[in-house]
Scaffold this motif. Sequence first.
Motif, short mmCIF file in Angstrom:
data_model
loop_
_atom_site.label_atom_id
_atom_site.label_comp_id
_atom_site.label_asym_id
_atom_site.label_seq_id
_atom_site.Cartn_x
_atom_site.Cartn_y
_atom_site.Cartn_z
N GLN A 25 -4.91 6.01 -1.27
CA GLN A 25 -3.80 5.25 -0.72
C GLN A 25 -3.94 3.83 -1.28
O GLN A 25 -4.40 2.92 -0.59
CB GLN A 25 -3.82 5.27 0.81
CG GLN A 25 -3.51 6.63 1.40
CD GLN A 25 -3.48 6.60 2.91
OE1 GLN A 25 -4.29 5.96 3.56
NE2 GLN A 25 -2.52 7.32 3.48
N PRO A 26 -3.58 3.68 -2.54
CA PRO A 26 -3.89 2.42 -3.23
C PRO A 26 -3.10 1.22 -2.70
O PRO A 26 -1.95 1.36 -2.28
CB PRO A 26 -3.48 2.71 -4.67
CG PRO A 26 -2.40 3.73 -4.55
CD PRO A 26 -2.83 4.59 -3.39
N VAL A 27 -3.74 0.06 -2.73
CA VAL A 27 -3.07 -1.20 -2.47
C VAL A 27 -2.74 -1.79 -3.84
O VAL A 27 -3.61 -1.93 -4.70
CB VAL A 27 -3.96 -2.17 -1.66
CG1 VAL A 27 -3.29 -3.55 -1.55
CG2 VAL A 27 -4.24 -1.60 -0.27
N TRP B 31 3.78 0.34 2.48
CA TRP B 31 3.49 -0.53 3.61
C TRP B 31 3.19 -1.91 3.06
O TRP B 31 2.30 -2.07 2.22
CB TRP B 31 2.30 0.03 4.37
CG TRP B 31 1.85 -0.77 5.55
CD1 TRP B 31 2.58 -1.05 6.66
CD2 TRP B 31 0.57 -1.37 5.74
NE1 TRP B 31 1.83 -1.79 7.54
CE2 TRP B 31 0.58 -2.00 6.98
CE3 TRP B 31 -0.59 -1.43 4.97
CZ2 TRP B 31 -0.52 -2.69 7.49
CZ3 TRP B 31 -1.68 -2.11 5.47
CH2 TRP B 31 -1.64 -2.73 6.71
N ASN B 32 3.96 -2.90 3.53
CA ASN B 32 3.71 -4.29 3.15
C ASN B 32 2.51 -4.76 3.96
O ASN B 32 2.58 -4.84 5.19
CB ASN B 32 4.95 -5.15 3.44
CG ASN B 32 4.78 -6.59 3.03
OD1 ASN B 32 3.78 -7.23 3.36
ND2 ASN B 32 5.78 -7.11 2.34
N GLY C 147 0.08 -3.12 -11.11
CA GLY C 147 0.54 -1.74 -11.02
C GLY C 147 -0.60 -0.79 -10.74
O GLY C 147 -1.77 -1.16 -10.79
N PHE C 148 -0.23 0.44 -10.44
CA PHE C 148 -1.18 1.52 -10.21
C PHE C 148 -0.70 2.72 -11.01
O PHE C 148 0.48 3.07 -10.97
CB PHE C 148 -1.24 1.88 -8.72
CG PHE C 148 -2.10 3.07 -8.40
CD1 PHE C 148 -3.48 2.97 -8.38
CD2 PHE C 148 -1.52 4.31 -8.16
CE1 PHE C 148 -4.27 4.08 -8.11
CE2 PHE C 148 -2.30 5.42 -7.87
CZ PHE C 148 -3.68 5.30 -7.85
N GLN D 52 0.83 -1.20 0.00
CA GLN D 52 0.00 0.00 0.00
C GLN D 52 0.87 1.25 0.00
O GLN D 52 1.83 1.35 0.76
CB GLN D 52 -0.93 0.03 1.22
CG GLN D 52 -1.89 1.21 1.18
CD GLN D 52 -2.93 1.17 2.28
OE1 GLN D 52 -2.73 0.54 3.32
NE2 GLN D 52 -4.03 1.86 2.05
N LEU D 53 0.50 2.19 -0.86
CA LEU D 53 1.16 3.50 -0.90
C LEU D 53 0.52 4.36 0.18
O LEU D 53 -0.67 4.64 0.12
CB LEU D 53 0.98 4.13 -2.28
CG LEU D 53 1.79 5.40 -2.57
CD1 LEU D 53 1.89 5.60 -4.07
CD2 LEU D 53 1.24 6.63 -1.91
#
Length: 157
Positions: free
Chosen positions: A99-101, A130-131, A107-108, A72-73
Amino acid sequence: MPDWPDSPPMSSDHDDAMSELFASAPMYEAVTGDMRVCVQVFWLPEQSEPDEDMYCWVYRIRIENGGTAPIQLKERTWQITDGAGRTEYVHGEGVVGEQPVIRPQNGFDYTSGVSLTTAGGFMRGSYQMWNVNSGKRFDITIPPFSLDSPFQFRQIH
């Protein structure tokens, strides 16, 4: 520097127009561990006002997760330097209001923009990730990229 989210759900025509716009734009790339960040930037002459010292660019970023865990960003940090050497630091949560996972092997993509009072400059930065499985936080690099316009004396490559 706010992120400029895309308008409500984009039409296929808009996607095609954006792809065509960026087709000739240079690609900047950075790899941190299993994460890859690609950036393309394009000067916006129709939104720029050189006589008023306003220059605008749009950039498209793709973040790819080559690992085995969802990531997650959480935050972004930018360093924006204009053609006169003035630097602005911008820090905030997520990108374009998200806050995409990013699932493994996916990809995002997002599009944002920046404006300067000089005819060129550059940007660089990092994302705090964040893992989702381990809870571990780590930073990944956003590659430095050049903000070029036809009005600058020299371009950064």
